[in-house]
Motif scaffolding. Structure first.
Motif, PDB file in Angstrom:
ATOM      1  N   ALA A   4      -9.403  38.029   6.688  1.00  0.00           N
ATOM      2  CA  ALA A   4      -8.764  37.864   5.370  1.00  0.00           C
ATOM      3  C   ALA A   4      -9.596  36.946   4.480  1.00  0.00           C
ATOM      4  O   ALA A   4      -9.070  36.055   3.821  1.00  0.00           O
ATOM      5  CB  ALA A   4      -7.345  37.333   5.519  1.00  0.00           C
ATOM      6  N   GLU A   5     -10.903  37.175   4.443  1.00  0.00           N
ATOM      7  CA  GLU A   5     -11.793  36.335   3.649  1.00  0.00           C
ATOM      8  C   GLU A   5     -11.409  36.314   2.174  1.00  0.00           C
ATOM      9  O   GLU A   5     -11.435  35.241   1.546  1.00  0.00           O
ATOM     10  CB  GLU A   5     -13.243  36.800   3.846  1.00  0.00           C
ATOM     11  N   PRO A   6     -11.019  37.448   1.563  1.00  0.00           N
ATOM     12  CA  PRO A   6     -10.613  37.374   0.149  1.00  0.00           C
ATOM     13  C   PRO A   6      -9.410  36.459  -0.086  1.00  0.00           C
ATOM     14  O   PRO A   6      -9.333  35.793  -1.125  1.00  0.00           O
ATOM     15  CB  PRO A   6     -10.278  38.836  -0.189  1.00  0.00           C
ATOM     16  N   LEU A   7      -8.471  36.413   0.861  1.00  0.00           N
ATOM     17  CA  LEU A   7      -7.323  35.517   0.717  1.00  0.00           C
ATOM     18  C   LEU A   7      -7.780  34.068   0.798  1.00  0.00           C
ATOM     19  O   LEU A   7      -7.345  33.221   0.008  1.00  0.00           O
ATOM     20  CB  LEU A   7      -6.278  35.808   1.796  1.00  0.00           C
ATOM     21  N   ARG A   8      -8.656  33.760   1.749  1.00  0.00           N
ATOM     22  CA  ARG A   8      -9.193  32.398   1.847  1.00  0.00           C
ATOM     23  C   ARG A   8      -9.907  32.017   0.560  1.00  0.00           C
ATOM     24  O   ARG A   8      -9.723  30.906   0.033  1.00  0.00           O
ATOM     25  CB  ARG A   8     -10.162  32.306   3.032  1.00  0.00           C
ATOM     26  N   TRP A   9     -10.703  32.953   0.031  1.00  0.00           N
ATOM     27  CA  TRP A   9     -11.438  32.684  -1.200  1.00  0.00           C
ATOM     28  C   TRP A   9     -10.482  32.355  -2.341  1.00  0.00           C
ATOM     29  O   TRP A   9     -10.705  31.406  -3.094  1.00  0.00           O
ATOM     30  CB  TRP A   9     -12.307  33.889  -1.560  1.00  0.00           C
ATOM     31  N   LEU A  10      -9.410  33.134  -2.482  1.00  0.00           N
ATOM     32  CA  LEU A  10      -8.467  32.889  -3.578  1.00  0.00           C
ATOM     33  C   LEU A  10      -7.789  31.539  -3.423  1.00  0.00           C
ATOM     34  O   LEU A  10      -7.624  30.807  -4.409  1.00  0.00           O
ATOM     35  CB  LEU A  10      -7.419  33.999  -3.642  1.00  0.00           C
ATOM     36  N   LEU A  11      -7.396  31.187  -2.212  1.00  0.00           N
ATOM     37  CA  LEU A  11      -6.767  29.887  -1.988  1.00  0.00           C
ATOM     38  C   LEU A  11      -7.728  28.754  -2.355  1.00  0.00           C
ATOM     39  O   LEU A  11      -7.320  27.729  -2.921  1.00  0.00           O
ATOM     40  CB  LEU A  11      -6.317  29.759  -0.536  1.00  0.00           C
ATOM     41  N   VAL A  81       2.065  23.115   0.327  1.00  0.00           N
ATOM     42  CA  VAL A  81       1.708  22.434   1.576  1.00  0.00           C
ATOM     43  C   VAL A  81       1.287  23.466   2.622  1.00  0.00           C
ATOM     44  O   VAL A  81       0.284  23.305   3.316  1.00  0.00           O
ATOM     45  CB  VAL A  81       2.891  21.589   2.092  1.00  0.00           C
ATOM     46  N   ALA A  82       2.068  24.561   2.711  1.00  0.00           N
ATOM     47  CA  ALA A  82       1.749  25.616   3.671  1.00  0.00           C
ATOM     48  C   ALA A  82       0.405  26.266   3.352  1.00  0.00           C
ATOM     49  O   ALA A  82      -0.376  26.587   4.245  1.00  0.00           O
ATOM     50  CB  ALA A  82       2.846  26.674   3.670  1.00  0.00           C
ATOM     51  N   GLY A  83       0.116  26.445   2.058  1.00  0.00           N
ATOM     52  CA  GLY A  83      -1.155  27.030   1.659  1.00  0.00           C
ATOM     53  C   GLY A  83      -2.329  26.161   2.045  1.00  0.00           C
ATOM     54  O   GLY A  83      -3.366  26.650   2.497  1.00  0.00           O
ATOM     55  N   GLY A  84      -2.172  24.842   1.872  1.00  0.00           N
ATOM     56  CA  GLY A  84      -3.230  23.922   2.264  1.00  0.00           C
ATOM     57  C   GLY A  84      -3.472  23.933   3.761  1.00  0.00           C
ATOM     58  O   GLY A  84      -4.616  23.905   4.218  1.00  0.00           O
ATOM     59  N   VAL A  85      -2.382  24.018   4.518  1.00  0.00           N
ATOM     60  CA  VAL A  85      -2.509  24.076   5.979  1.00  0.00           C
ATOM     61  C   VAL A  85      -3.214  25.356   6.392  1.00  0.00           C
ATOM     62  O   VAL A  85      -4.120  25.349   7.244  1.00  0.00           O
ATOM     63  CB  VAL A  85      -1.119  23.975   6.649  1.00  0.00           C
ATOM     64  N   GLN A  86      -2.816  26.477   5.785  1.00  0.00           N
ATOM     65  CA  GLN A  86      -3.401  27.752   6.179  1.00  0.00           C
ATOM     66  C   GLN A  86      -4.850  27.888   5.730  1.00  0.00           C
ATOM     67  O   GLN A  86      -5.649  28.561   6.384  1.00  0.00           O
ATOM     68  CB  GLN A  86      -2.561  28.904   5.632  1.00  0.00           C
ATOM     69  N   LEU A  87      -5.197  27.239   4.628  1.00  0.00           N
ATOM     70  CA  LEU A  87      -6.590  27.264   4.199  1.00  0.00           C
ATOM     71  C   LEU A  87      -7.481  26.604   5.241  1.00  0.00           C
ATOM     72  O   LEU A  87      -8.627  27.024   5.451  1.00  0.00           O
ATOM     73  CB  LEU A  87      -6.728  26.555   2.847  1.00  0.00           C
ATOM     74  N   ALA A  88      -6.957  25.577   5.900  1.00  0.00           N
ATOM     75  CA  ALA A  88      -7.738  24.852   6.895  1.00  0.00           C
ATOM     76  C   ALA A  88      -7.586  25.415   8.302  1.00  0.00           C
ATOM     77  O   ALA A  88      -8.344  25.035   9.200  1.00  0.00           O
ATOM     78  CB  ALA A  88      -7.321  23.373   6.899  1.00  0.00           C
ATOM     79  N   ASP A  89      -6.627  26.290   8.509  1.00  0.00           N
ATOM     80  CA  ASP A  89      -6.336  26.810   9.853  1.00  0.00           C
ATOM     81  C   ASP A  89      -6.543  28.319   9.874  1.00  0.00           C
ATOM     82  O   ASP A  89      -5.703  29.083   9.407  1.00  0.00           O
ATOM     83  CB  ASP A  89      -4.903  26.461  10.250  1.00  0.00           C
ATOM     84  N   HIS A  90      -7.644  28.726  10.452  1.00  0.00           N
ATOM     85  CA  HIS A  90      -7.997  30.145  10.482  1.00  0.00           C
ATOM     86  C   HIS A  90      -6.941  30.983  11.189  1.00  0.00           C
ATOM     87  O   HIS A  90      -6.592  32.079  10.732  1.00  0.00           O
ATOM     88  CB  HIS A  90      -9.348  30.309  11.178  1.00  0.00           C
ATOM     89  N   GLN A  91      -6.421  30.509  12.299  1.00  0.00           N
ATOM     90  CA  GLN A  91      -5.466  31.300  13.075  1.00  0.00           C
ATOM     91  C   GLN A  91      -4.161  31.511  12.314  1.00  0.00           C
ATOM     92  O   GLN A  91      -3.593  32.617  12.328  1.00  0.00           O
ATOM     93  CB  GLN A  91      -5.206  30.643  14.425  1.00  0.00           C
ATOM     94  N   HIS A  95      -2.638  35.102  10.977  1.00  0.00           N
ATOM     95  CA  HIS A  95      -1.280  35.533  11.284  1.00  0.00           C
ATOM     96  C   HIS A  95      -0.547  35.943  10.005  1.00  0.00           C
ATOM     97  O   HIS A  95       0.117  36.987   9.971  1.00  0.00           O
ATOM     98  CB  HIS A  95      -0.524  34.399  11.985  1.00  0.00           C
ATOM     99  N   THR A  96      -0.683  35.143   8.954  1.00  0.00           N
ATOM    100  CA  THR A  96      -0.028  35.444   7.685  1.00  0.00           C
ATOM    101  C   THR A  96      -0.550  36.753   7.091  1.00  0.00           C
ATOM    102  O   THR A  96       0.227  37.592   6.617  1.00  0.00           O
ATOM    103  CB  THR A  96      -0.257  34.296   6.689  1.00  0.00           C
ATOM    104  N   ALA A  97      -1.873  36.927   7.114  1.00  0.00           N
ATOM    105  CA  ALA A  97      -2.454  38.150   6.567  1.00  0.00           C
ATOM    106  C   ALA A  97      -2.031  39.363   7.381  1.00  0.00           C
ATOM    107  O   ALA A  97      -1.757  40.435   6.812  1.00  0.00           O
ATOM    108  CB  ALA A  97      -3.974  38.030   6.534  1.00  0.00           C
ATOM    109  N   ALA A  98      -1.966  39.218   8.694  1.00  0.00           N
ATOM    110  CA  ALA A  98      -1.540  40.330   9.548  1.00  0.00           C
ATOM    111  C   ALA A  98      -0.098  40.716   9.255  1.00  0.00           C
ATOM    112  O   ALA A  98       0.246  41.902   9.184  1.00  0.00           O
ATOM    113  CB  ALA A  98      -1.707  39.950  11.019  1.00  0.00           C
TER     114      ALA A  98
END
Length: 227
Positions: A4-11, A81-91, A95-98
């Protein structure tokens, strides 16, 4: 591997905050950055002028809002807060993208489960993919009024799966024509395994009213005929 690289990029682009323009759209600098990075999203013309011209970016923006990875106050959009956590946590991000790729309704998840396995060994044409998925969907689900699922219902559900998969980078985009074969990208294989794991570990049993949705936004899908 970063799925989900595009999602990481947007965040990352949203980061500490961006100022939304009219109708709550992302600012032009984010749109320009998206076009520069993912030029295949808008292959015709000089480039998109706004988020409304770049539906892939708009869909990722909506995904971030739906999954509560971002928060909006007045015209400022920031990471939650959840977005910041997920930006730093690949797993967690995987899971969110899946989960997003699977969809939320019984019909969407049934289609995704079938479609994830079909192109695993080799690319599949869109028509072939529909032929592989539809018999399973028709045998397991009906509309609320008891009528059977038709091919056009499966096609609408596959459209959602196909487009979101491409936007997340999970499906190969080298050929975007309607008759191009569909294949999993390298990150798509990791995401498919994560999605299938979510399905395998998820709750079993009858669909609840909240899980029922529309088959492509039209007729509602009722209880599974065989569960």
């Amino acid at each position: 591997m970063d799925t989900a690289e595009p999602l990481r990029w947007l965040l990352e682009q949203i980061g500490g905050g961006v100022t939304l323009i009219q109708a709550g759209c992302l600012p032009r600098e984010v749109v320009a950055a998206a076009f520069a990075r993912y030029s295949h999203w808008y292959p015709i013309g000089k480039g998109p002028r706004s988020e409304t011209d770049l539906f892939q970016l708009a869909d990722l923006h909506e995904l971030g809002c739906t999954q509560r990875l971002v928060t909006k106050r007045h015209r400022t959009l920031k990471l939650s807060v959840a977005g910041g956590v997920q930006l730093a946590d690949h797993q967690l991000r995987q899971h969110t993208a899946a989960l997003a790729w699977l969809g939320t309704t019984v019909a969407e998840r049934q289609v995704a489960e079938c479609a994830l396995g079909a192109p695993w060994a080799e690319p599949r044409l869109r028509g072939d993919l529909c032929d592989a998925v539809h018999p399973v969907l028709a045998a397991s689900l009906t509309h609320d009024d008891g009528t059977v699922m038709e091919v056009k219902d499966t096609e609408r559900l596959l459209w959602r799966f196909w487009h979101l998969g491409r936007e997340l980078g999970y499906l190969d985009e080298r050929d975007r024509s309607a008759d191009a074969p569909i294949s999993l990208s390298a990150t798509g294989r990791f995401a498919a395994l994560a999605a299938l794991r979510v399905l395998a570990e998820g709750p079993k049993g009858r669909a609840t009213a909240s899980e029922r949705g529309s088959a492509g936004g039209q007729a509602g899908v009722g209880e599974a005929a065989h569960q």
